[in-house]
Motif scaffolding. Sequence first.
Motif, PDB file in Angstrom:
ATOM      1  N   ALA A  92      90.231   2.508  12.080  1.00 30.56           N
ATOM      2  CA  ALA A  92      89.154   1.988  11.236  1.00 30.56           C
ATOM      3  C   ALA A  92      87.998   1.441  12.062  1.00 30.56           C
ATOM      4  O   ALA A  92      86.827   1.569  11.674  1.00 30.56           O
ATOM      5  CB  ALA A  92      89.704   0.899  10.315  1.00 30.56           C
TER       6      ALA A  92
ATOM      7  N   ASP B  37      94.176  -0.164  12.036  1.00 30.89           N
ATOM      8  CA  ASP B  37      93.042  -1.017  12.403  1.00 30.89           C
ATOM      9  C   ASP B  37      92.223  -0.377  13.515  1.00 30.89           C
ATOM     10  O   ASP B  37      90.988  -0.423  13.507  1.00 30.89           O
ATOM     11  CB  ASP B  37      93.533  -2.394  12.850  1.00 30.89           C
ATOM     12  CG  ASP B  37      94.073  -3.220  11.698  1.00 30.89           C
ATOM     13  OD1 ASP B  37      93.868  -2.830  10.537  1.00 30.89           O
ATOM     14  OD2 ASP B  37      94.715  -4.248  11.973  1.00 30.89           O
TER      15      ASP B  37
ATOM     16  N   LYS C 153      91.205   3.880   3.643  1.00 29.69           N
ATOM     17  CA  LYS C 153      90.351   3.831   2.451  1.00 29.69           C
ATOM     18  C   LYS C 153      89.491   2.577   2.449  1.00 29.69           C
ATOM     19  O   LYS C 153      88.310   2.613   2.058  1.00 29.69           O
ATOM     20  CB  LYS C 153      91.222   3.887   1.194  1.00 29.69           C
ATOM     21  CG  LYS C 153      90.425   4.021  -0.101  1.00 29.69           C
ATOM     22  CD  LYS C 153      91.346   4.192  -1.296  1.00 29.69           C
ATOM     23  CE  LYS C 153      90.558   4.353  -2.583  1.00 29.69           C
ATOM     24  NZ  LYS C 153      91.464   4.536  -3.760  1.00 29.69           N
ATOM     25  N   LYS C 154      90.053   1.464   2.904  1.00 32.66           N
ATOM     26  CA  LYS C 154      89.283   0.215   2.986  1.00 32.66           C
ATOM     27  C   LYS C 154      88.095   0.358   3.931  1.00 32.66           C
ATOM     28  O   LYS C 154      87.073  -0.310   3.765  1.00 32.66           O
ATOM     29  CB  LYS C 154      90.185  -0.921   3.470  1.00 32.66           C
ATOM     30  CG  LYS C 154      91.171  -1.426   2.443  1.00 32.66           C
ATOM     31  CD  LYS C 154      91.958  -2.602   3.006  1.00 32.66           C
ATOM     32  CE  LYS C 154      92.944  -3.133   1.981  1.00 32.66           C
ATOM     33  NZ  LYS C 154      93.733  -4.272   2.539  1.00 32.66           N
ATOM     34  N   ALA C 155      88.251   1.219   4.930  1.00 31.20           N
ATOM     35  CA  ALA C 155      87.188   1.427   5.915  1.00 31.20           C
ATOM     36  C   ALA C 155      86.274   2.572   5.535  1.00 31.20           C
ATOM     37  O   ALA C 155      85.422   2.989   6.335  1.00 31.20           O
ATOM     38  CB  ALA C 155      87.804   1.690   7.292  1.00 31.20           C
TER      39      ALA C 155
ATOM     40  N   ALA D 197      95.890   3.765   2.736  1.00 34.64           N
ATOM     41  CA  ALA D 197      95.316   2.553   2.159  1.00 34.64           C
ATOM     42  C   ALA D 197      94.423   1.840   3.166  1.00 34.64           C
ATOM     43  O   ALA D 197      93.345   1.350   2.810  1.00 34.64           O
ATOM     44  CB  ALA D 197      96.441   1.628   1.695  1.00 34.64           C
ATOM     45  N   ARG D 198      94.852   1.787   4.421  1.00 33.93           N
ATOM     46  CA  ARG D 198      94.039   1.103   5.435  1.00 33.93           C
ATOM     47  C   ARG D 198      92.730   1.847   5.683  1.00 33.93           C
ATOM     48  O   ARG D 198      91.664   1.235   5.811  1.00 33.93           O
ATOM     49  CB  ARG D 198      94.831   0.989   6.751  1.00 33.93           C
ATOM     50  CG  ARG D 198      94.055   0.308   7.876  1.00 33.93           C
ATOM     51  CD  ARG D 198      93.735  -1.109   7.513  1.00 33.93           C
ATOM     52  NE  ARG D 198      92.866  -1.774   8.482  1.00 33.93           N
ATOM     53  CZ  ARG D 198      91.540  -1.792   8.408  1.00 33.93           C
ATOM     54  NH1 ARG D 198      90.911  -1.159   7.404  1.00 33.93           N
ATOM     55  NH2 ARG D 198      90.831  -2.431   9.301  1.00 33.93           N
TER      56      ARG D 198
END
Length: 606
Positions: free
Chosen positions: A106, A103, A135-137, A132-133
Motif C-alpha cells: 500500500a 502495508d 482496497k483501503k489504499a 481488504a488492505r
Amino acid sequence: MLMQTHEARLSALREELARRELDGFVVPISDEHLSEYVGAYAQRLSWLTGFGGSAGSGVVLREPREGLGAAMFVDGRYTIQVRDQVDGNLFEYKSVPADSMGDWVAASAREGGRIGFDPWLHTRGWARAMEARLKKAGMELVAVESNPIDAVWADQPEPSAAPAFVHDDEHAGRSSADKRGQIADWLKAEKLDAVVISALDSVAWTLNVRGKDVDHTPVALSYLMVQADGTADWFIAPEKVTDEVAAKLGNAVRIRPRDEFSAAFAELAGKRVAADPERSVYAIFDRLDEVGAEIVTETDPAVLPKAIKNEAEQRGHRSAQARDGAAVARFLHWLEGEAPKGMLDELSVAAKLHDYRNGTGELLDLSFDTISGAGSNGAICHYRVSEETCLPLAPNSVYLVDSGGQYKDGTTDITRTVWVGPDAPPAEVKDRFTRVLKGHIALDTQVFPTGTPGSALDTLARQFLWMAGLDYAHGTGHGVGSFLAVHEGPQRIAKGRGAQAGTDQPLMAGMILSNEPGYYKTGEYGIRIENLVLVEERHIDGQEGDWLGFETLTLVPIDRTLVDRDLLSPFEIDWWNTYHAKVRDTLAPQLEGEDLTWLEAACAPL
C-alpha cells in the motif's frame, strides 16, 4: 538464452507484469497443495531471488513510488539466511509479523495499482485480508489465470513423473477402505455430500499410497474428492498409477487425470461440499462458488486421525528410531575422532551422516535437507549448507547438525550439538547448552491433563533461558508424520495462539512431536537439542481426570562435554542417566567394536 542473474530475472518478471497490465505480483514459497516443501517446478521464489528457505514470500512491483520496488518477507528463522542469499540491492528485507506485506504494498505501489497473485498458491483467508488492505489504499488484488513467473522461467522443471507406490497396511495399521469409511461416516453425520482434500500428506494417508514427487516428503502430486458413500475420485497423472496401486485401491477409487480436477467441480453443483480453508487454495473455493456448490468450511477430516498414530504406526516409529539412532551414533563416534583434526567441512560431514543412514539398507530418503551448521552458520536456525556457504569444522568450536530419515516404518528428526575439541568448551557455551538441556528435560518430563494445548507447555522449554534474558525465535515442537511429512499438524508446541498457529490444538495420546529448544548467538554459534516424543496416557496415584505425558522416541547420546553438571538438579541428572541407559540398551545390540566402546562411554552416568 537462459537468464543467469537474479537481476535479469527480476527485470524479465517486470516486463511480463507490464504485458499483463499488472503493477505488482506476490511470489510465495508454495504449490497447489500449500505444501511446506515443494517440488522443483514450484520453486519460483528461489529461482527469482536465490532464497533457499522453506517459508517466506516475495513481492515485486513494476514501477514503485519509492524504494527498490521488491521485498522479501521472512520470519525470525530466516533473518540471517535471507541476507546471505538475497541481493539487498534488489530486494528489501522485511520481518514478519512485525512488517505487513499489505502495508508495504500500500505504501510502495502506485495509486490505483493492480497487484496480481496466483490463486493456486494462496489461501482464501490470505487473499481476503490482502484484498481488504489494498482496497483501503485504492488498489486492486487480481487473481491471475497463469503465473507470470512461469512465462519467463525458460528452463522451469516439469512436475515429477515418478510413479506412486503402495504403503502397505502392515505399516499403515488401517486399510484405505477403513479410512475412507471413517470420512464417509463424518460426511453423513455433518449432512455433507463430499469433501475436497488437497493437502498431499492427507491424500497419501487416506489412500495408503506414497510417492516421490517432493524432495524428502513421500507424496504424489494429486487431489482427492471423497463422497459420502465412501467412494473417491483421485486426480493424478494416470501414468503415475501402477497396476499394483490400482489393484490395491480397487473400484471404489476412481482414477482421473490431474488436469481434470478443476473441470470436475461442475459435478459438485448444488451439493454441500467441505473444504479446509487452511489447507486448500483460493482457487478451490473460487471454483466451488462458480459451479454453485454450497461450501462448508471444515478442517480436512484426515488431519486429526493422521496425527494420532495407531499401534502399528507407533511400533514402526520405535523401530525406525532405533535403527536411525544406531546410524547417528556411529556418525557421532566418527565425528568425535575426525573433527578435531580440522579437515572436515559442513558438506562432507552431512554426506558422511547420509552414508551412515544409507548403510542401514532401509533408508528411502532424508526427511529434510540436513542442517549442518559449523560455528556461525549454526546460529542460522534453518540453515541450508551450500558450496557458497560451507564452513570448515574448526577445532574448538560448536557444531550443530539437525537431520532425519524417511523409512517405510517411520520418519525421524533429531538435532545434536557437539563440541569440536580438543580444548574444553568455554563457560558461556556450556552455560547456554545446559540451559537448553534443562528446558528439554522440563518439557520431556511434564505430565498434563487431557485438553492441554501445545501453547501451555512451550514456556517449560524456555524458562531457564528466560532467566538469563535469552530466548529462541522458533517453535519448541512440531508434529511428525508416519513415513510422511516431517512437519505435520495440527499439534504444535510454540508461543503463538490460535488455530492457524496450531498451538490451540489439545495434545492427544498417539501424537508425535519434537522437543527442540535452542539458543543462537548470531555470528558465533547455535545450540539445539531435539528428540521426538510420543504423547501417551499417564496414570498417577490419586489422579483426578485423565492425564498425559511423553514417551521419548529418539535414542542417541547427547554430548556430555557441553554439560555444566553444577547447573543440573538431582532430578535432571537422574533424567540424563535414565535416558542414556535406555540409549545404551537400545543401540548396543546394533553396534560392535569401537562404535560399541564409544557408546558405552557416551552413555556412562553423568
